[in-house]
Design an enzyme around this catalytic site. Structure first.
Site, PDB file in Angstrom:
ATOM      1  N   PHE A 150       1.493  -4.903  -3.233  1.00 52.43           N
ATOM      2  CA  PHE A 150       2.839  -5.443  -3.195  1.00 52.43           C
ATOM      3  C   PHE A 150       3.191  -6.168  -4.497  1.00 52.43           C
ATOM      4  O   PHE A 150       4.481  -6.586  -4.548  1.00 52.43           O
ATOM      5  CB  PHE A 150       2.459  -6.616  -2.177  1.00 52.43           C
ATOM      6  CG  PHE A 150       1.807  -8.008  -2.588  1.00 52.43           C
ATOM      7  CD1 PHE A 150       2.164  -8.785  -3.473  1.00 52.43           C
ATOM      8  CD2 PHE A 150       0.497  -8.161  -2.298  1.00 52.43           C
ATOM      9  CE1 PHE A 150       1.780  -9.925  -3.821  1.00 52.43           C
ATOM     10  CE2 PHE A 150      -0.261  -9.148  -2.886  1.00 52.43           C
ATOM     11  CZ  PHE A 150       0.394 -10.256  -3.485  1.00 52.43           C
ATOM     12  N   LYS A 174       1.766   5.999  -0.763  1.00 54.28           N
ATOM     13  CA  LYS A 174       1.846   4.977   0.183  1.00 54.28           C
ATOM     14  C   LYS A 174       1.997   3.440  -0.097  1.00 54.28           C
ATOM     15  O   LYS A 174       1.059   2.879  -0.838  1.00 54.28           O
ATOM     16  CB  LYS A 174       0.480   4.864   1.036  1.00 54.28           C
ATOM     17  CG  LYS A 174       0.196   4.265   2.222  1.00 54.28           C
ATOM     18  CD  LYS A 174       0.054   2.518   1.998  1.00 54.28           C
ATOM     19  CE  LYS A 174       0.125   1.917   3.307  1.00 54.28           C
ATOM     20  NZ  LYS A 174       0.120   0.442   3.151  1.00 54.28           N
ATOM     21  N   GLU A 177       3.308  -2.031   2.563  1.00 50.30           N
ATOM     22  CA  GLU A 177       4.098  -2.328   3.698  1.00 50.30           C
ATOM     23  C   GLU A 177       4.910  -3.834   3.441  1.00 50.30           C
ATOM     24  O   GLU A 177       5.988  -3.842   4.203  1.00 50.30           O
ATOM     25  CB  GLU A 177       3.168  -2.306   5.027  1.00 50.30           C
ATOM     26  CG  GLU A 177       2.349  -3.506   5.232  1.00 50.30           C
ATOM     27  CD  GLU A 177       1.055  -3.073   4.661  1.00 50.30           C
ATOM     28  OE1 GLU A 177      -0.122  -3.703   5.374  1.00 50.30           O
ATOM     29  OE2 GLU A 177       0.910  -2.278   4.020  1.00 50.30           O
ATOM     30  N   SER A 227      -7.036  -5.549  -3.758  1.00 53.79           N
ATOM     31  CA  SER A 227      -8.107  -6.510  -3.975  1.00 53.79           C
ATOM     32  C   SER A 227      -9.403  -5.611  -3.837  1.00 53.79           C
ATOM     33  O   SER A 227      -9.538  -4.624  -3.654  1.00 53.79           O
ATOM     34  CB  SER A 227      -8.199  -7.345  -2.626  1.00 53.79           C
ATOM     35  OG  SER A 227      -8.589  -6.502  -1.449  1.00 53.79           O
ATOM     36  N   CYS A 282      -3.294  -8.670 -11.547  1.00 50.12           N
ATOM     37  CA  CYS A 282      -4.395  -8.897 -11.812  1.00 50.12           C
ATOM     38  C   CYS A 282      -4.923  -8.974 -13.552  1.00 50.12           C
ATOM     39  O   CYS A 282      -5.925  -9.271 -13.598  1.00 50.12           O
ATOM     40  CB  CYS A 282      -5.105  -7.321 -11.379  1.00 50.12           C
ATOM     41  SG  CYS A 282      -4.393  -5.839 -12.320  1.00 50.12           S
ATOM     42  N   GLU A 376     -10.516 -14.917  -7.007  1.00 51.63           N
ATOM     43  CA  GLU A 376      -9.288 -14.562  -7.438  1.00 51.63           C
ATOM     44  C   GLU A 376      -7.894 -15.378  -6.472  1.00 51.63           C
ATOM     45  O   GLU A 376      -7.936 -15.101  -5.431  1.00 51.63           O
ATOM     46  CB  GLU A 376      -8.861 -13.064  -7.200  1.00 51.63           C
ATOM     47  CG  GLU A 376      -7.356 -12.777  -7.842  1.00 51.63           C
ATOM     48  CD  GLU A 376      -7.329 -11.215  -7.782  1.00 51.63           C
ATOM     49  OE1 GLU A 376      -6.835 -10.584  -8.845  1.00 51.63           O
ATOM     50  OE2 GLU A 376      -7.568 -10.581  -6.976  1.00 51.63           O
TER      51      GLU A 376
END
Length: 485
Positions: A150, A174, A177, A227, A282, A376
């Site tokens: 995302f 993909k 969402e 993640s 990240c 994180e």
């Protein structure tokens, strides 16, 4: 809704999902619903893979110098529509407009690199014996898949799309969402650039479609960004099905600040590193290791961080759940004895009271065992851990399960070199808070920040997206025969 309902993109057509399930897409800026996205199942993926598989023979047969012409045209379209693409990222992800534009500009650079691939995969040829030649050529794998996160709805898909497709593969994307709108526009612009139908396809969904990608027998390689927890699952599942996989996970990047560091440069860099993209990247510097007497730098850092204002030069986090989780880390650290120097909890932006905002937060006297120091956080939060020596600081950095990035702030070349040699991370910065390599250097970390071989971008990605074919030829029967011929 501001945007139409998102649809899958298969064989050059936008089509509905195969299942009645759908999800509202919220703008984290305001909390408003801006679109809906289908949650597709395995049947939708089957159709996309069939389209990609059908397109592969013709696409892979085109010489690479001709394939990249699509991306020359596509780069021009990205530049032409940069404002529109920026607005999409801003609306669905919550970045500031400046950050969203920078993301699209990076996508343009990634596309530009793909245009250089003919010069990087020209192959090898050697006369190994009199009249005998050996050659090695890079060949595409077939149908490949890219699972995107995302936090960069435009840039991260471009980590994979230009290189994988220019090298002759056909792709299934993909998107997350939570941010599916940008992928729709990417598909439209690729089609406008002349990419043949079926070479690029988009299938929207959630966990079910990710599992189907990992299991599908006709998908040869899978890239994933997200993640570490999910990266491990994807890597294990894809490779157990005999696919190639590179899965990028999370990070806990340490910024080592030494007493001789340049005060203003260090403070501004650290503040930008921890708060840029609302800390949802990240490469964010989320842990500062203060070595020795650096209170003067910390004071300046807090001063710089106060200039970062939610709704102005600080965007939102992705969801209400993310906001609550981030603020919980701060509260737990404070309860455990840490000192909050700058508190971004309960941030509210006038006119967007339902948005998901966390203000810049600086937490001092954090101990290495605290969750805020180990995990994180993925928000605009900096944990300051104090040490007496550089070796103690490196021990903290190297004890992390992650290994994406580390940076040192110093005016000493010897200290910088020491960190470069001893930090356990795949990307190192010296007086740079976000040490992201520029093309053609590749992006990728170590340890639990990356699973798989090769990197996802740059020259290293060629290894991942292709396989080598070796050919040995001899045409002159009159040549002397030896053991090589």
């Amino acid at each position: 809704m501001k945007y139409p309902t998102v649809r899958n993109y298969v064989a050059g057509q936008f089509v509905d999902g195969d299942e009645p399930r759908s999800l509202d897409v919220f703008s984290p800026l305001s909390g408003a619903v801006i679109s809906t996205v289908p949650l597709s199942g395995a049947a939708a993926l089957d159709k996309a893979v069939a389209a990609a598989k059908a397109a592969f023979p013709a696409w892979s047969a085109i010489p690479i110098k001709e394939r990249v012409q699509v991306f020359y045209r596509y780069k021009t379209l990205l530049e032409k529509h940069i404002q529109e693409l920026t607005q999409l990222v801003h609306d669905e992800n919550g970045k500031t407009m400046d950050e969203a534009r920078a993301e699209v500009e990076k996508a343009i650079e990634l596309t530009e690199f793909a245009c250089s691939l003919p010069q990087l995969v020209s192959g090898e040829l050697l006369e190994v014996s009199k009249g005998v030649e050996c050659r090695a050529e890079r060949k595409p794998l077939g149908v490949v898949a890219s699972i995107a996160p995302f936090n960069f709805p435009n840039m991260v898909p471009h980590w994979t799309i230009p290189n994988a497709i220019a090298l002759g593969n056909c792709m299934i994307l993909k998107p997350s969402e939570q941010v599916p709108v940008s992928a729709t526009r990417i598909a439209e612009l690729l089609q406008e650039a002349g990419l043949p139908d079926g070479v690029f396809n988009v299938v929207n969904g959630d966990k079910e479609i990710v599992e189907a990608i990992c299991d599908h027998p006709d998908i040869q390689a899978v890239s994933f960004v997200g993640s570490t927890k999910i990266a491990k699952v994807v890597y294990r599942r894809a490779t157990s099905n005999l696919k190639r996989c590179v899965a990028l996970g999370g990070a806990k990047n340490h910024l080592l600040v030494l007493p001789d560091a340049h005060t203003e440069m260090t403070a501004s860099n650290v503040a930008a590193s921890m708060s840029g993209c609302a800390g949802q990247r990240c490469m964010a510097g989320s842990a500062m290791v203060a070595v020795g007497s650096v209170d003067h730098i910390i004071d300046k850092l807090v001063e710089e961080a106060r200039k970062i204002v939610p709704g102005q030069n600080l965007g939102s986090v992705i969801s209400r759940e993310a906001k609550d989780r981030i603020e919980r880390y701060i509260t737990e650290a404070e309860a455990a004895g840490a000192k909050v120097l700058l508190d971004g909890r309960h941030a509210v932006v006038a006119g967007q009271e339902a948005g998901y905002y966390v203000g810049p937060t600086v937490v001092d006297y954090v101990t290495p065992d605290m969750a805020i120091a180990r995990e994180e956080v993925f928000g605009p939060v900096l944990a300051i851990i104090r040490t007496k020596t550089l070796d103690e600081a490196l021990a903290i950095e190297n004890a992390s399960n992650y290994g994406n990035a580390a940076a040192v702030f110093t005016q000493s070349g010897a200290h910088a070199r020491y960190v470069m040699e001893h930090a356990s991370a795949g990307m190192i910065g010296v007086n740079i808070g976000v040490p992201v390599p520029r093309e053609p250097f590749s992006f990728g970390g170590w340890n639990e920040s990356k699973f798989g071989t090769a990197d996802i971008t740059g020259k290293s990605s060629i290894e991942f997206w292709t396989q080598i074919k070796k050919v040995t030829t001899k045409w002159n029967p009159e040549s002397r025969v030896n053991w090589m011929s």
